[in-house]
Design a protein around this motif. Structure first.
Motif, PDB file in Angstrom:
ATOM      1  N   VAL A   1      25.237  27.889   5.542  1.00 32.44           N
ATOM      2  CA  VAL A   1      26.044  26.780   5.020  1.00 32.44           C
ATOM      3  C   VAL A   1      26.184  25.690   6.078  1.00 32.44           C
ATOM      4  O   VAL A   1      26.103  24.494   5.772  1.00 32.44           O
ATOM      5  CB  VAL A   1      27.431  27.272   4.562  1.00 32.44           C
ATOM      6  N   ARG A   2      26.367  26.091   7.334  1.00 35.85           N
ATOM      7  CA  ARG A   2      26.489  25.109   8.411  1.00 35.85           C
ATOM      8  C   ARG A   2      25.231  24.262   8.521  1.00 35.85           C
ATOM      9  O   ARG A   2      25.296  23.032   8.649  1.00 35.85           O
ATOM     10  CB  ARG A   2      26.750  25.818   9.741  1.00 35.85           C
TER      11      ARG A   2
ATOM     12  N   ILE B   1      25.421  26.861  -3.418  1.00 41.14           N
ATOM     13  CA  ILE B   1      25.535  26.397  -2.028  1.00 41.14           C
ATOM     14  C   ILE B   1      24.853  25.044  -1.863  1.00 41.14           C
ATOM     15  O   ILE B   1      25.391  24.126  -1.226  1.00 41.14           O
ATOM     16  CB  ILE B   1      24.915  27.422  -1.061  1.00 41.14           C
ATOM     17  N   TRP B   2      23.664  24.894  -2.453  1.00 41.52           N
ATOM     18  CA  TRP B   2      22.959  23.620  -2.346  1.00 41.52           C
ATOM     19  C   TRP B   2      23.769  22.493  -2.967  1.00 41.52           C
ATOM     20  O   TRP B   2      23.906  21.418  -2.383  1.00 41.52           O
ATOM     21  CB  TRP B   2      21.598  23.705  -3.036  1.00 41.52           C
ATOM     22  N   ALA B   3      24.300  22.737  -4.157  1.00 41.09           N
ATOM     23  CA  ALA B   3      25.075  21.694  -4.842  1.00 41.09           C
ATOM     24  C   ALA B   3      26.316  21.328  -4.037  1.00 41.09           C
ATOM     25  O   ALA B   3      26.656  20.143  -3.899  1.00 41.09           O
ATOM     26  CB  ALA B   3      25.477  22.181  -6.232  1.00 41.09           C
TER      27      ALA B   3
ATOM     28  N   ALA C   1      26.066  14.247   0.788  1.00 37.96           N
ATOM     29  CA  ALA C   1      25.087  13.202   1.085  1.00 37.96           C
ATOM     30  C   ALA C   1      24.810  12.374  -0.163  1.00 37.96           C
ATOM     31  O   ALA C   1      24.915  11.148  -0.159  1.00 37.96           O
ATOM     32  CB  ALA C   1      23.790  13.812   1.599  1.00 37.96           C
ATOM     33  N   ASP C   2      24.480  13.062  -1.261  1.00 40.34           N
ATOM     34  CA  ASP C   2      24.044  12.376  -2.475  1.00 40.34           C
ATOM     35  C   ASP C   2      25.171  11.607  -3.156  1.00 40.34           C
ATOM     36  O   ASP C   2      24.927  10.583  -3.796  1.00 40.34           O
ATOM     37  CB  ASP C   2      23.447  13.395  -3.455  1.00 40.34           C
TER      38      ASP C   2
ATOM     39  N   ALA D   1      35.607  24.860   4.054  1.00 42.53           N
ATOM     40  CA  ALA D   1      36.021  25.083   2.668  1.00 42.53           C
ATOM     41  C   ALA D   1      34.909  25.732   1.849  1.00 42.53           C
ATOM     42  O   ALA D   1      35.147  26.709   1.121  1.00 42.53           O
ATOM     43  CB  ALA D   1      36.433  23.752   2.035  1.00 42.53           C
ATOM     44  N   VAL D   2      33.691  25.199   1.969  1.00 40.59           N
ATOM     45  CA  VAL D   2      32.562  25.733   1.197  1.00 40.59           C
ATOM     46  C   VAL D   2      32.240  27.154   1.646  1.00 40.59           C
ATOM     47  O   VAL D   2      32.015  28.049   0.816  1.00 40.59           O
ATOM     48  CB  VAL D   2      31.315  24.825   1.348  1.00 40.59           C
TER      49      VAL D   2
END
Length: 220
Positions: free
Chosen positions: A103-104, A171-173, A179-180, A205-206
């Motif tokens: 995640v980092r 995780i990707w979302a 960024a997006d 948090a994530v």
């Protein structure tokens, strides 16, 4: 004489690499802001502070340049994504440690490569017309290996019986949104731009959310 010639070739090689990098970064910004159809070779040349003729010497057309920007971003992403497999295969780290690192790394991609991420998002939203084959040949093998690793964790009782594929999608979302959709975050957080501490806060948090979802312990 040979040493002089070698030194000259080395300088030429360095200059070429620096100019090519400048072109790619300029193109990345324009593609992120205006998309593929809204960007032109003329505008990219201006942004890179070179002539259009010089730009065409390095990249014959916009499609080639666009594909290069996309594949460079995906290559960086895959390199970071392989962090999960390498840590799982080569070390005895726990799923918690591995996922936290994962995640980092993903959050760092959003912080350090926001324009590349936006270009990638534009391409995916459009159906990946220029990147689909590359996704199949480069991203999917890595993804499949990482899914197998998570399934191994499940079989060994190290994490809950979760859906591995959708764990990664989540995780990707959760990480790429910084960024997006950074403008949305900035508005809602009341900030002119996202800063390092915002990404650190988001990472915590994530990660804690994912840890709870897979049944791993969170940091004390």
């Amino acid at each position: 004489m040979a040493t002089v010639k070698t030194a000259k070739r080395t300088r030429q090689s360095i200059n070429r690499e620096e100019l090519e990098s400048r072109i790619l970064r300029a193109a990345e910004v324009l593609f992120a802001e205006k998309g593929y159809s809204g960007s032109s070779m003329e505008a990219i040349a201006v942004a890179a502070n070179i002539s259009k003729q010089n730009l065409i010497y390095y990249f014959k057309n916009k499609e080639l340049l666009y594909k290069r920007v996309l594949t460079e971003m995906l290559d960086v992403w895959i390199e970071k994504l392989s962090f999960l497999e390498k840590n799982g295969a080569d070390h005895q780290d726990t799923p918690e440690v591995i996922i936290r690192r994962y995640v980092r790394e993903k959050m760092q991609l959003s912080r350090l490569y926001p324009n590349g991420s936006k270009v990638f998002a534009h391409e995916i939203i459009s159906g990946a017309p220029m990147l689909k084959e590359y996704l199949v040949s480069h991203l999917k093998p890595q993804f499949d290996r990482d899914v197998i690793l998570v399934k191994t964790w499940i079989d060994e009782g190290l994490v809950e019986n979760i859906d591995p594929e959708h764990l990664f999608f989540t995780i990707w979302a959760a990480t790429q949104t910084y960024a997006d959709f950074s403008v949305q975050m900035e508005v809602l957080l009341g900030k002119p731009r996202l800063e390092a501490e915002d990404f650190e806060r988001a990472e915590i948090a994530v990660t804690d959310f994912v840890m709870r979802a897979i049944g791993a312990k969170t940091k004390e």
